[in-house]
Design an enzyme around this catalytic site. Structure first.
Site, PDB file in Angstrom:
ATOM      1  N   LEU A  97      -7.122  -6.296  -1.733  1.00  0.00           N
ATOM      2  CA  LEU A  97      -6.522  -4.938  -1.554  1.00  0.00           C
ATOM      3  C   LEU A  97      -7.102  -4.793   0.217  1.00  0.00           C
ATOM      4  CD1 LEU A  97      -8.359  -3.163  -4.550  1.00  0.00           C
ATOM      5  CD2 LEU A  97      -5.829  -2.832  -3.684  1.00  0.00           C
ATOM      6  N   ILE A  98      -5.799  -4.454   0.662  1.00  0.00           N
ATOM      7  CA  ILE A  98      -5.922  -4.028   2.232  1.00  0.00           C
ATOM      8  C   ILE A  98      -5.692  -2.713   2.480  1.00  0.00           C
ATOM      9  CG2 ILE A  98      -5.054  -4.737   4.393  1.00  0.00           C
ATOM     10  CD1 ILE A  98      -4.457  -7.585   3.362  1.00  0.00           C
ATOM     11  N   SER A 151      -2.996   3.563   5.364  1.00  0.00           N
ATOM     12  CA  SER A 151      -2.893   4.882   6.100  1.00  0.00           C
ATOM     13  C   SER A 151      -3.313   6.116   4.998  1.00  0.00           C
ATOM     14  CB  SER A 151      -1.892   5.060   7.121  1.00  0.00           C
ATOM     15  OG  SER A 151      -0.854   4.977   6.425  1.00  0.00           O
ATOM     16  N   HIS A 182      -4.874   5.908  -0.892  1.00  0.00           N
ATOM     17  CA  HIS A 182      -4.542   4.824  -1.980  1.00  0.00           C
ATOM     18  C   HIS A 182      -5.728   3.866  -1.956  1.00  0.00           C
ATOM     19  CE1 HIS A 182      -1.982   1.739  -4.104  1.00  0.00           C
ATOM     20  NE2 HIS A 182      -1.607   2.657  -4.391  1.00  0.00           N
TER      21      HIS A 182
HETATM   22  C1  DLZ Z   1       0.646  -0.050  -4.258  1.00  0.00           C
HETATM   23  C2  DLZ Z   1      -0.200  -1.087  -3.540  1.00  0.00           C
HETATM   24  C3  DLZ Z   1      -0.650  -1.339  -2.380  1.00  0.00           C
HETATM   25  C4  DLZ Z   1      -0.395   0.045  -1.364  1.00  0.00           C
HETATM   26  N1  DLZ Z   1      -1.633  -1.852  -1.791  1.00  0.00           N
HETATM   27  C5  DLZ Z   1      -1.987  -3.005  -2.646  1.00  0.00           C
HETATM   28  C6  DLZ Z   1      -2.809  -4.076  -2.352  1.00  0.00           C
HETATM   29  O1  DLZ Z   1      -3.281  -3.960  -1.135  1.00  0.00           O
HETATM   30  N2  DLZ Z   1      -3.404  -4.891  -3.027  1.00  0.00           N
HETATM   31  C7  DLZ Z   1      -2.995  -5.208  -4.116  1.00  0.00           C
HETATM   32  O2  DLZ Z   1      -3.476  -5.899  -5.178  1.00  0.00           O
HETATM   33  N3  DLZ Z   1      -2.062  -4.129  -4.857  1.00  0.00           N
HETATM   34  C8  DLZ Z   1      -1.557  -3.238  -4.042  1.00  0.00           C
HETATM   35  N4  DLZ Z   1      -0.875  -1.969  -4.627  1.00  0.00           N
HETATM   36  C9  DLZ Z   1      -0.420  -2.091  -6.125  1.00  0.00           C
HETATM   37  C10 DLZ Z   1      -1.300  -1.631  -6.936  1.00  0.00           C
HETATM   38  O3  DLZ Z   1      -2.478  -2.417  -7.002  1.00  0.00           O
HETATM   39  C11 DLZ Z   1      -0.507  -1.602  -8.438  1.00  0.00           C
HETATM   40  O4  DLZ Z   1      -0.061  -2.631  -8.704  1.00  0.00           O
HETATM   41  C12 DLZ Z   1       0.339  -0.399  -8.195  1.00  0.00           C
HETATM   42  O5  DLZ Z   1      -0.083   0.733  -7.880  1.00  0.00           O
HETATM   43  C13 DLZ Z   1       1.342  -0.332  -9.530  1.00  0.00           C
HETATM   44  O6  DLZ Z   1       0.124   0.150 -10.747  1.00  0.00           O
END
Ligand code: DLZ
Length: 209
Positions: A132-133, A136, A139
């Site tokens: 997860l990164i 802004s 989320h």
């Molecule tokens: C939507 C989203 C965003 C913005 N960033 C990440 C991330 O950095 N890493 C990750 O594993 N997943 C991201 N997602 C997707 C969410 O985890 C998820 O798949 C969606 O919100 C659908 O439920």
């Protein structure tokens, strides 16, 4: 500064033999390149340091980190049903995963052999891997909280060790460094620790008094 300070995971002093273990890795397809590096690290530690058989490592993918707890829970349940039925393969090629859209990214799950120890427990441990990164908006904070709580809940509810292999990073550089993929080569692949952790916890789980 302590001279022999060991940052990160101190290796166990007890030999951890994973040759009878079956491990599930569930990983995200978000931030795929970094995630693949982490998955490789986890596999490397399990196979090379702990003798886990490559065919006893099942790998499945989900879209993002938010989906990891649900997928881990579902796949644990599927494999437990199949083990109780005495099936030789953990997942089979039946559509038990309908609605999840899970795709295997390694050897087909149907090649997984029966647990040599004859355990009714299909998987001995699960590793959830994602990156997860922060962006802004808020989320990142919400997903981090939900995924952390969700993964812990799956472990406690199922009675299976579920390793938290999710990097929660403020930027891409942090993630690359923690996957051992930074340009400077100073980073460390946390996947290695997660692989070792999964073996150690799986053995702890099967320990008797
Ligand atoms: C939507 C989203 C965003 C913005 N960033 C990440 C991330 O950095 N890493 C990750 O594993 N997943 C991201 N997602 C997707 C969410 O985890 C998820 O798949 C969606 O919100 C659908 O439920």
């Amino acid at each position: 500064m302590i001279d022999d300070f060991h940052k990160g995971l101190e290796p166990s002093t007890v030999s951890q033999d994973g040759s009878n273990l079956r491990i599930l890795i569930v990983h995200t397809r978000w931030n795929s390149a970094i995630v693949q590096g982490l998955v490789s690290g986890a596999k490397k530690a399990m196979i090379e340091q702990h003798n886990v058989k490559p065919e006893n490592i099942v790998i499945e993918s989900v879209p993002g980190a938010y989906e990891l707890p649900f997928a881990a829970k579902k796949l644990i349940e599927v494999s437990q049903i199949r083990a109780a039925e005495g099936a030789n393969d953990l997942m089979g090629n039946v559509n038990l995963l309908d609605g999840l859209n899970l795709s295997s990214s390694a050897a087909p799950a149907s090649t997984v052999s029966a647990n040599p120890a004859g355990s009714k427990q299909a998987f001995d441990a699960v590793i959830c891997i994602g990156v997860l990164i922060k962006g802004s908006t808020m989320h990142f904070e919400y997903i981090c909280e939900a995924v952390t709580q969700g993964i812990m809940r799956v472990g406690l509810d199922s009675g299976l060790p579920v390793i938290f292999g999710v990097l929660t990073c403020l930027n891409e550089e942090q993630a690359l460094s923690r996957a051992g993929m930074d340009k400077e080569g100073k980073g460390h692949n946390h996947g290695l620790d997660w692989g070792s952790g999964a073996v150690e916890m799986a053995l702890l789980k099967s320990r008797t008094l």
